[in-house]
Scaffold this motif. Structure first.
Motif, PDB file in Angstrom:
ATOM      1  N   ALA A   1       0.759  -1.236   0.477  1.00  0.00           N
ATOM      2  CA  ALA A   1      -0.248  -0.233  -0.136  1.00  0.00           C
ATOM      3  C   ALA A   1       0.387   0.924  -0.172  1.00  0.00           C
ATOM      4  O   ALA A   1       0.622   2.575  -0.501  1.00  0.00           O
ATOM      5  CB  ALA A   1      -0.946  -0.002   1.383  1.00  0.00           C
ATOM      6  N   ALA A   2       1.660   1.664   0.584  1.00  0.00           N
ATOM      7  CA  ALA A   2       2.942   2.271   0.731  1.00  0.00           C
ATOM      8  C   ALA A   2       3.773   2.618   0.018  1.00  0.00           C
ATOM      9  O   ALA A   2       3.284   3.760  -0.858  1.00  0.00           O
ATOM     10  CB  ALA A   2       3.932   2.504   1.903  1.00  0.00           C
ATOM     11  N   LYS A   3       4.360   1.722  -0.854  1.00  0.00           N
ATOM     12  CA  LYS A   3       4.237   1.799  -2.770  1.00  0.00           C
ATOM     13  C   LYS A   3       3.322   2.562  -3.799  1.00  0.00           C
ATOM     14  O   LYS A   3       3.874   3.487  -4.583  1.00  0.00           O
ATOM     15  CB  LYS A   3       4.661   0.256  -3.241  1.00  0.00           C
ATOM     16  CG  LYS A   3       5.610   0.911  -4.542  1.00  0.00           C
ATOM     17  CD  LYS A   3       6.177  -0.299  -4.930  1.00  0.00           C
ATOM     18  CE  LYS A   3       7.522  -0.721  -5.969  1.00  0.00           C
ATOM     19  NZ  LYS A   3       7.651  -2.203  -6.431  1.00  0.00           N
ATOM     20  N   ARG A   4       1.964   1.527  -3.485  1.00  0.00           N
ATOM     21  CA  ARG A   4       0.930   2.097  -4.029  1.00  0.00           C
ATOM     22  C   ARG A   4       0.415   3.320  -4.114  1.00  0.00           C
ATOM     23  O   ARG A   4       0.253   4.414  -5.767  1.00  0.00           O
ATOM     24  CB  ARG A   4      -0.031   1.110  -4.420  1.00  0.00           C
ATOM     25  CG  ARG A   4      -1.221   1.579  -5.822  1.00  0.00           C
ATOM     26  CD  ARG A   4      -1.813   0.438  -5.102  1.00  0.00           C
ATOM     27  NE  ARG A   4      -3.273  -0.056  -3.753  1.00  0.00           N
ATOM     28  CZ  ARG A   4      -3.514   0.105  -2.722  1.00  0.00           C
ATOM     29  NH1 ARG A   4      -2.914  -1.127  -2.819  1.00  0.00           N
ATOM     30  NH2 ARG A   4      -3.683   0.168  -1.901  1.00  0.00           N
ATOM     31  N   LEU A   5       0.599   3.758  -3.177  1.00  0.00           N
ATOM     32  CA  LEU A   5       0.377   4.912  -2.623  1.00  0.00           C
ATOM     33  C   LEU A   5       1.000   6.254  -2.014  1.00  0.00           C
ATOM     34  O   LEU A   5       0.777   7.308  -1.788  1.00  0.00           O
ATOM     35  CB  LEU A   5      -1.119   5.071  -1.205  1.00  0.00           C
ATOM     36  CG  LEU A   5      -2.164   4.033  -2.339  1.00  0.00           C
ATOM     37  CD1 LEU A   5      -3.242   4.239  -0.261  1.00  0.00           C
ATOM     38  CD2 LEU A   5      -2.948   4.464  -2.817  1.00  0.00           C
ATOM     39  N   ASP A   6       2.435   5.809  -2.310  1.00  0.00           N
ATOM     40  CA  ASP A   6       3.159   6.574  -1.987  1.00  0.00           C
ATOM     41  C   ASP A   6       3.668   7.285  -0.062  1.00  0.00           C
ATOM     42  O   ASP A   6       2.980   8.471  -0.294  1.00  0.00           O
ATOM     43  CB  ASP A   6       3.235   7.493  -3.157  1.00  0.00           C
ATOM     44  CG  ASP A   6       5.017   8.794  -3.063  1.00  0.00           C
ATOM     45  OD1 ASP A   6       6.250   7.869  -2.596  1.00  0.00           O
ATOM     46  OD2 ASP A   6       4.760   9.712  -3.298  1.00  0.00           O
ATOM     47  N   VAL A   7       3.025   6.737   0.262  1.00  0.00           N
ATOM     48  CA  VAL A   7       2.162   6.693   1.895  1.00  0.00           C
ATOM     49  C   VAL A   7       3.810   6.239   2.387  1.00  0.00           C
ATOM     50  O   VAL A   7       4.411   5.282   2.352  1.00  0.00           O
ATOM     51  CB  VAL A   7       1.409   5.928   1.917  1.00  0.00           C
ATOM     52  CG1 VAL A   7       0.992   6.708   4.117  1.00  0.00           C
ATOM     53  CG2 VAL A   7       0.529   6.631   1.536  1.00  0.00           C
ATOM     54  N   VAL A   8       4.123   7.494   3.471  1.00  0.00           N
ATOM     55  CA  VAL A   8       5.641   7.255   4.215  1.00  0.00           C
ATOM     56  C   VAL A   8       5.768   6.166   5.077  1.00  0.00           C
ATOM     57  O   VAL A   8       4.735   6.405   5.782  1.00  0.00           O
ATOM     58  CB  VAL A   8       6.631   8.651   5.097  1.00  0.00           C
ATOM     59  CG1 VAL A   8       6.736   8.341   5.987  1.00  0.00           C
ATOM     60  CG2 VAL A   8       6.915   9.844   3.786  1.00  0.00           C
ATOM     61  N   THR A   9       6.115   5.321   5.359  1.00  0.00           N
ATOM     62  CA  THR A   9       5.855   3.846   7.073  1.00  0.00           C
ATOM     63  C   THR A   9       7.158   4.334   7.249  1.00  0.00           C
ATOM     64  O   THR A   9       8.220   3.746   6.134  1.00  0.00           O
ATOM     65  CB  THR A   9       5.717   2.969   5.629  1.00  0.00           C
ATOM     66  OG1 THR A   9       3.916   2.886   5.260  1.00  0.00           O
ATOM     67  CG2 THR A   9       5.112   1.863   7.066  1.00  0.00           C
ATOM     68  N   ILE A  10       6.917   4.148   8.459  1.00  0.00           N
ATOM     69  CA  ILE A  10       8.076   4.149   9.555  1.00  0.00           C
ATOM     70  C   ILE A  10       7.437   2.443  10.623  1.00  0.00           C
ATOM     71  O   ILE A  10       6.936   2.670  11.041  1.00  0.00           O
ATOM     72  CB  ILE A  10       8.255   5.031  10.546  1.00  0.00           C
ATOM     73  CG1 ILE A  10       8.863   6.462   9.290  1.00  0.00           C
ATOM     74  CG2 ILE A  10       9.593   5.660  10.866  1.00  0.00           C
ATOM     75  CD1 ILE A  10       8.072   7.690  10.104  1.00  0.00           C
ATOM     76  N   LEU A  11       9.451   1.842  10.167  1.00  0.00           N
ATOM     77  CA  LEU A  11       8.749   0.325  11.426  1.00  0.00           C
ATOM     78  C   LEU A  11       9.405   1.092  12.657  1.00  0.00           C
ATOM     79  O   LEU A  11      11.216   1.740  12.110  1.00  0.00           O
ATOM     80  CB  LEU A  11       9.420  -0.119  10.175  1.00  0.00           C
ATOM     81  CG  LEU A  11       8.309  -1.336   9.091  1.00  0.00           C
ATOM     82  CD1 LEU A  11       8.918  -0.641   8.184  1.00  0.00           C
ATOM     83  CD2 LEU A  11       8.480  -2.706   9.073  1.00  0.00           C
ATOM     84  N   VAL A  12       8.810   1.006  13.587  1.00  0.00           N
ATOM     85  CA  VAL A  12       9.534   1.558  14.568  1.00  0.00           C
ATOM     86  C   VAL A  12      10.023  -0.215  15.930  1.00  0.00           C
ATOM     87  O   VAL A  12       9.197  -1.156  15.539  1.00  0.00           O
ATOM     88  CB  VAL A  12       9.580   2.455  15.571  1.00  0.00           C
ATOM     89  CG1 VAL A  12       9.473   2.776  17.053  1.00  0.00           C
ATOM     90  CG2 VAL A  12       8.923   3.440  15.062  1.00  0.00           C
TER      91      VAL A  12
ATOM     92  N   ALA B   1      14.252  -3.300  -0.627  1.00  0.00           N
ATOM     93  CA  ALA B   1      14.684  -2.227  -1.556  1.00  0.00           C
ATOM     94  C   ALA B   1      13.667  -1.473  -1.992  1.00  0.00           C
ATOM     95  O   ALA B   1      14.475  -0.291  -2.197  1.00  0.00           O
ATOM     96  CB  ALA B   1      15.957  -3.001  -2.640  1.00  0.00           C
ATOM     97  N   ASN B   2      13.231  -1.455  -2.595  1.00  0.00           N
ATOM     98  CA  ASN B   2      12.064  -0.893  -3.663  1.00  0.00           C
ATOM     99  C   ASN B   2      11.521  -0.078  -3.404  1.00  0.00           C
ATOM    100  O   ASN B   2      10.400   0.401  -3.828  1.00  0.00           O
ATOM    101  CB  ASN B   2      11.376  -1.567  -4.784  1.00  0.00           C
ATOM    102  CG  ASN B   2      10.634  -2.969  -4.476  1.00  0.00           C
ATOM    103  OD1 ASN B   2      10.676  -3.208  -3.074  1.00  0.00           O
ATOM    104  ND2 ASN B   2       9.525  -3.674  -5.273  1.00  0.00           N
ATOM    105  N   ALA B   3      11.042  -0.432  -2.055  1.00  0.00           N
ATOM    106  CA  ALA B   3      10.333   0.680  -1.439  1.00  0.00           C
ATOM    107  C   ALA B   3      10.461   1.862  -0.696  1.00  0.00           C
ATOM    108  O   ALA B   3      11.502   2.511   0.761  1.00  0.00           O
ATOM    109  CB  ALA B   3      10.153  -0.643   0.237  1.00  0.00           C
ATOM    110  N   THR B   4      10.661   2.755  -1.332  1.00  0.00           N
ATOM    111  CA  THR B   4      11.395   3.681  -1.341  1.00  0.00           C
ATOM    112  C   THR B   4      10.629   5.377  -0.476  1.00  0.00           C
ATOM    113  O   THR B   4      11.402   5.811   0.115  1.00  0.00           O
ATOM    114  CB  THR B   4      11.029   4.726  -2.346  1.00  0.00           C
ATOM    115  OG1 THR B   4      10.138   5.463  -3.120  1.00  0.00           O
ATOM    116  CG2 THR B   4      12.698   4.298  -3.591  1.00  0.00           C
ATOM    117  N   THR B   5       9.074   4.822   0.188  1.00  0.00           N
ATOM    118  CA  THR B   5       9.503   5.318   1.093  1.00  0.00           C
ATOM    119  C   THR B   5       8.378   4.796   2.497  1.00  0.00           C
ATOM    120  O   THR B   5       8.126   5.108   3.476  1.00  0.00           O
ATOM    121  CB  THR B   5       7.252   5.898   0.709  1.00  0.00           C
ATOM    122  OG1 THR B   5       6.819   4.378   0.659  1.00  0.00           O
ATOM    123  CG2 THR B   5       7.056   6.974  -0.315  1.00  0.00           C
ATOM    124  N   VAL B   6       9.265   3.968   2.889  1.00  0.00           N
ATOM    125  CA  VAL B   6       9.122   2.914   3.500  1.00  0.00           C
ATOM    126  C   VAL B   6      10.511   2.988   4.335  1.00  0.00           C
ATOM    127  O   VAL B   6      11.516   3.062   4.015  1.00  0.00           O
ATOM    128  CB  VAL B   6       8.996   1.486   3.641  1.00  0.00           C
ATOM    129  CG1 VAL B   6       9.335   0.793   4.843  1.00  0.00           C
ATOM    130  CG2 VAL B   6       7.646   1.231   3.076  1.00  0.00           C
TER     131      VAL B   6
END
Length: 157
Positions: free
Chosen positions: A21-32, A41-46
């Motif tokens: 979803a983050a990739k499809r919608l270009d949403v910044v996602t942060i795993l803590v 590697a291809n998840a530029t917004t994660v």
């Protein structure tokens, strides 16, 4: 609008749904987490944030940095309560949405069960995470993500 994942115990299936979803919608996602967590590697917004080890350090980071309208994924009920109070959308890995209307009763039940376990009562545990859980998560996540994105778009106009 960001997606926050309390990643220490998040199932792989949950992370995969969120990553897509983050990739499809270009949403910044942060795993803590307290330890490094892999991101595609291809998840530029994660991205992944490693907090110092210690009880509730990841929780504190998410509470400090999450903003009203963000979406958080956690199975930690006390953390969910703090995030709901702060105005975040919150979902657990099994697809249950936590809201101001539901969080108090969920916390009360958690505390009751914790008291029973403390008294030596065998309460059992959660069933293993399975396909039904993934489907429920994906459905609720999609609904809440849509709501969060619409809210963010409305507030930026």
């Amino acid at each position: 609008m960001k997606i926050w994942i309390d990643a220490d115990a998040a199932p792989r299936d949950v992370k995969e749904v969120v990553f897509r979803a983050a990739k499809r919608l270009d949403v910044v996602t942060i795993l803590v987490a307290n330890a490094p967590v892999g991101v595609p590697a291809n998840a530029t917004t994660v991205r992944s944030v490693v907090v110092r080890e210690g009880a509730d350090q990841a929780d504190r980071y998410i509470v400090s940095n999450g903003e009203p309208g963000d979406l958080a994924v956690t199975a930690d009920l006390p953390l969910a309560g703090l995030l709901v109070d702060k105005g975040l959308f919150v979902i657990d890995p099994r697809g249950e949405e936590y809201s101001p209307a539901t969080i108090a009763s969920r916390l009360s039940m958690r505390n009751f069960m914790d008291d029973l376990r403390g008294a030596g009562v065998e309460t059992g545990g959660s069933a293993p995470y399975g396909p039904k859980d993934k489907k429920a998560f994906a459905s609720t996540f999609d609904r809440l993500l849509t709501k969060a994105i619409r809210m963010a778009e409305t507030s930026s106009e």
